[in-house]
Motif scaffolding. Structure first.
Motif, short mmCIF file in Angstrom:
data_model
loop_
_atom_site.label_atom_id
_atom_site.label_comp_id
_atom_site.label_asym_id
_atom_site.label_seq_id
_atom_site.Cartn_x
_atom_site.Cartn_y
_atom_site.Cartn_z
N VAL A 100 0.82 -1.26 -0.15
CA VAL A 100 0.10 0.04 0.06
C VAL A 100 0.85 1.31 -0.03
O VAL A 100 0.94 2.05 0.96
N LEU A 101 1.56 1.45 -1.33
CA LEU A 101 2.42 2.56 -1.30
C LEU A 101 2.02 3.96 -0.94
O LEU A 101 2.60 4.59 -0.30
N ASP A 102 0.61 4.13 -1.43
CA ASP A 102 0.18 5.50 -1.21
C ASP A 102 -0.66 5.81 0.04
O ASP A 102 -1.29 7.22 0.41
N GLY A 103 -0.86 4.97 0.98
CA GLY A 103 -1.35 4.96 2.01
C GLY A 103 -2.83 4.09 2.03
O GLY A 103 -3.64 3.99 1.07
N LEU A 104 -3.42 3.79 3.36
CA LEU A 104 -4.73 3.24 3.47
C LEU A 104 -5.76 4.09 3.08
O LEU A 104 -5.79 5.20 3.12
N PRO A 105 -6.83 3.42 2.48
CA PRO A 105 -8.05 4.27 1.72
C PRO A 105 -8.52 5.16 2.95
O PRO A 105 -8.87 6.35 2.85
N GLU A 106 -8.60 4.37 4.25
CA GLU A 106 -9.28 5.32 5.25
C GLU A 106 -8.45 6.50 5.78
O GLU A 106 -8.85 7.39 6.19
N ALA A 107 -6.98 6.18 5.81
CA ALA A 107 -5.98 7.24 6.00
C ALA A 107 -5.99 8.17 5.00
O ALA A 107 -6.09 9.59 5.24
N LYS A 108 -6.12 7.94 3.83
CA LYS A 108 -6.31 9.06 2.73
C LYS A 108 -7.78 9.90 2.86
O LYS A 108 -7.61 11.19 2.51
N ARG A 109 -8.69 9.35 3.10
CA ARG A 109 -10.11 10.11 3.29
C ARG A 109 -9.94 11.21 4.62
O ARG A 109 -10.40 12.30 4.52
N ALA A 147 0.22 10.60 -10.19
CA ALA A 147 0.78 9.56 -10.82
C ALA A 147 2.28 9.54 -10.94
O ALA A 147 2.85 8.61 -10.59
N GLU A 148 2.68 10.88 -11.30
CA GLU A 148 4.42 10.80 -11.30
C GLU A 148 5.01 10.61 -10.10
O GLU A 148 5.96 9.96 -9.87
N ILE A 149 4.42 11.26 -8.83
CA ILE A 149 4.99 11.14 -7.66
C ILE A 149 4.99 9.50 -7.23
O ILE A 149 6.05 9.20 -6.76
N LYS A 150 3.93 8.96 -7.52
CA LYS A 150 3.99 7.36 -7.10
C LYS A 150 4.97 6.67 -7.97
O LYS A 150 5.72 5.80 -7.39
N LYS A 151 5.02 7.20 -9.05
CA LYS A 151 6.12 6.37 -9.88
C LYS A 151 7.46 6.55 -9.50
O LYS A 151 8.34 5.64 -9.38
N ARG A 152 7.80 7.76 -9.05
CA ARG A 152 8.90 8.13 -8.41
C ARG A 152 9.40 7.32 -7.16
O ARG A 152 10.45 6.82 -6.85
N MET A 153 8.33 7.41 -6.13
CA MET A 153 8.37 7.09 -4.95
C MET A 153 8.50 5.42 -4.89
O MET A 153 9.13 4.84 -3.95
N ALA A 154 7.94 4.73 -6.07
CA ALA A 154 8.15 3.18 -5.91
C ALA A 154 9.27 2.79 -5.93
O ALA A 154 9.55 1.51 -5.38
N THR A 155 10.54 3.37 -6.26
CA THR A 155 11.86 2.79 -6.30
C THR A 155 12.48 2.97 -5.03
O THR A 155 13.36 2.27 -4.82
N THR A 156 11.74 3.73 -4.11
CA THR A 156 12.69 3.83 -2.78
C THR A 156 11.53 3.60 -1.55
O THR A 156 12.25 3.43 -0.36
N VAL A 157 10.28 3.51 -1.63
CA VAL A 157 9.14 3.29 -0.69
C VAL A 157 8.50 2.06 -1.08
O VAL A 157 7.79 2.06 -2.09
N PRO A 169 -9.88 11.79 -1.74
CA PRO A 169 -9.17 10.97 -1.32
C PRO A 169 -7.81 10.45 -2.52
O PRO A 169 -6.79 9.98 -2.25
N GLU A 170 -8.61 10.32 -3.76
CA GLU A 170 -7.97 9.95 -4.75
C GLU A 170 -6.54 10.62 -5.25
O GLU A 170 -5.70 10.27 -5.87
N ASN A 171 -6.61 12.15 -4.80
CA ASN A 171 -5.56 13.07 -5.08
C ASN A 171 -4.71 13.01 -3.89
O ASN A 171 -3.87 13.86 -3.78
N VAL A 172 -4.47 12.11 -2.95
CA VAL A 172 -3.84 12.25 -1.63
C VAL A 172 -2.75 10.92 -1.65
O VAL A 172 -3.13 9.68 -1.90
N ILE A 173 -1.64 11.36 -1.25
CA ILE A 173 -0.59 10.15 -0.95
C ILE A 173 -0.27 10.41 0.71
O ILE A 173 0.14 11.52 1.11
N VAL A 174 -0.37 9.50 1.43
CA VAL A 174 -0.31 9.64 2.89
C VAL A 174 1.27 8.90 3.12
O VAL A 174 1.82 7.83 2.65
N GLY A 175 2.27 9.81 3.93
CA GLY A 175 3.54 9.55 4.03
C GLY A 175 3.75 9.31 5.44
O GLY A 175 2.91 8.68 6.16
#
Length: 428
Positions: A74-83, A280-290, A93-99
């Motif tokens: 779950v790279l970009d965060g739990l659905p309930e956390a994004k909400r 979409a771009e942030i998730k692509k870049r994040m996926a290599t390190t997170v 929520p679909e425009n949010v990434i939880v860090g």
């Protein structure tokens, strides 16, 4: 008492002598007081202790979609956390990434990505001979630390009661394609407590920029940090995402928030919101390190705060603790300095700070005197890029950490130091 500027030299010297005697008494107390950083008090931290017991069994570790939060994924965060974080970010929520626990980390990573890779197909910023950044002043020292660490040239622009001077901002971004970003704390700003007006937000969203890849770094750190319990007395902020979409610049912004001053600093959750293209771009870049951030902590926060209503109720408890402290600051500064002249300060409706402007050329001396009397303040100059306030005037007052009795003592010392520094300047 007459204003210092209206006193003759004999009167002013007599007043300075009296102030130095008062100052010596403060020094003799061996004080150790702190108004340097915007930290929650122990009483505020106690509000969130139940968060630590929200998970106590294996079953408690299962998210609403069945995810076992003890494991990878779950790279970009739990659905309930994004909400939950979407309510702080005024977004979907679909425009949010939880860090992780720090929105500052998300900001630094966003700058680094743009330097290394560009953004949405643009040239990597590091390939330019040099890039520049607009820094509203007085502003947040840790923002300035990020851009300075990357070697980005910082351009100060004065804040006013509605936000940054937009005539100046528009002029700078229209003329120079090496200007790539602006730092914004748009609600209850650090340190001035300013909330950007609708006009300022719309102008930021719509302004013509020489750089197609100009980005607004929208650090909404104090989005729910009202001091007033009644909604009518709380500042309202126009959503930068909505304004950018309406202006035809839907990818211009990155929004940031965290629960650092909501639950437990260092043990909270953070989030970034952006356009679908940017996400979409942030998730692509994040996926290599997170692989994933701390989903158990995300779960704890959702179960403790629940939703927007639960968040608001929790923040009312914070406000009840903070309101007397900000009232005390206003009362002590008014009683101690209103007749002295030469000083101004803000009266924020939310956030964590009071911005104090001393007579020009006095801030460093005031902070030095306070330190020698046992009161630690934010360094003079910290609210400007490169820690250089050309007026040597602004001081950030952080009243949130100490209990009321310590805050009153610290303010008494501060007022005395202001008076000494101002009198010395006039007598020089």
């Amino acid at each position: 008492m007459a204003a210092f500027e209206q006193m003759n030299r004999t009167e002013l010297q007599s007043e300075l002598d009296r102030l130095k005697e008062e100052y010596a008494q403060f020094k003799a107390k061996g004080l150790s007081l702190n108004m340097a950083r915007g930290k929650p008090s122990a009483e505020q931290l106690d509000l969130s202790l139940p968060l630590l017991s929200c998970i106590s069994s294996a079953q408690d570790c299962i998210a609403e979609d069945g995810t076992d939060c003890r494991n990878y994924g779950v790279l970009d965060g739990l659905p309930e956390a994004k909400r939950l974080m979407a309510t702080m970010l005024d977004d979907k929520p679909e425009n949010v990434i939880v860090g992780g626990n720090s929105s500052l980390t998300l900001m630094g990573n966003a700058v680094a990505r743009c330097l290394d890779f560009g953004t949405l197909g643009s040239k990597p910023w590091a390939q330019y001979p040099g890039i520049k950044w607009i820094c509203p002043v007085p502003g947040y020292d840790r923002h300035f630390g990020i851009t300075e660490s990357f070697g980005i040239e910082m351009i100060p622009v004065k804040m006013n009661e509605n936000g940054p001077d937009m005539d100046e901002v528009e002029r700078i971004v229209a003329e120079d394609d090496s200007v790539k970003g602006i730092w914004c704390v748009p609600k209850y700003s650090n340190p001035g407590g300013v909330t950007y007006s609708k006009e300022v937000v719309r102008r930021l969203a719509a302004m013509p920029c020489a750089a197609d890849d100009f980005r607004i770094f929208w650090d909404n750190a104090y989005s729910v940090h009202h001091l007033n319990p009644f909604k009518a007395d709380q500042d309202q902020l126009l959503d930068i995402a909505e304004a950018c979409r309406e202006a035809g610049n839907p990818d211009r912004y990155f929004k940031f928030a965290s629960t650092s001053k909501v639950t437990l600093p260092g043990a909270g959750i953070s989030a970034i919101a952006a356009s679908p293209n940017n996400i979409a771009e942030i998730k692509k870049r994040m996926a290599t390190t997170v692989i994933s951030y701390d989903k158990l902590n995300q779960l704890r926060h959702v179960r403790f705060l629940k939703n927007a209503d639960g968040l608001a109720a929790h923040m009312e408890k914070h406000a009840d603790i903070l309101r007397p402290k900000f009232t005390l600051v206003e009362n002590e500064l008014t009683m101690g300095l209103s007749e002295v002249g030469g000083c101004t300060w803000t009266k924020p409706r939310g956030g964590y700070f009071v911005s104090f402007d001393a007579p020009e050329g006095c801030a460093k001396r005031i902070v030095q005197l306070a330190k020698e009397a046992g009161v630690t303040m934010t360094d003079a100059g910290a609210t400007w890029p490169y820690k250089h306030d050309p007026y040597d005037s602004n001081i950030r007052i952080a009243p949130t950490l100490p209990p009321l009795y310590e805050l009153r003592e610290a303010l008494n010392v501060f007022v005395c130091c202001v008076k000494i520094a101002y009198a010395e300047k006039l007598l020089a």
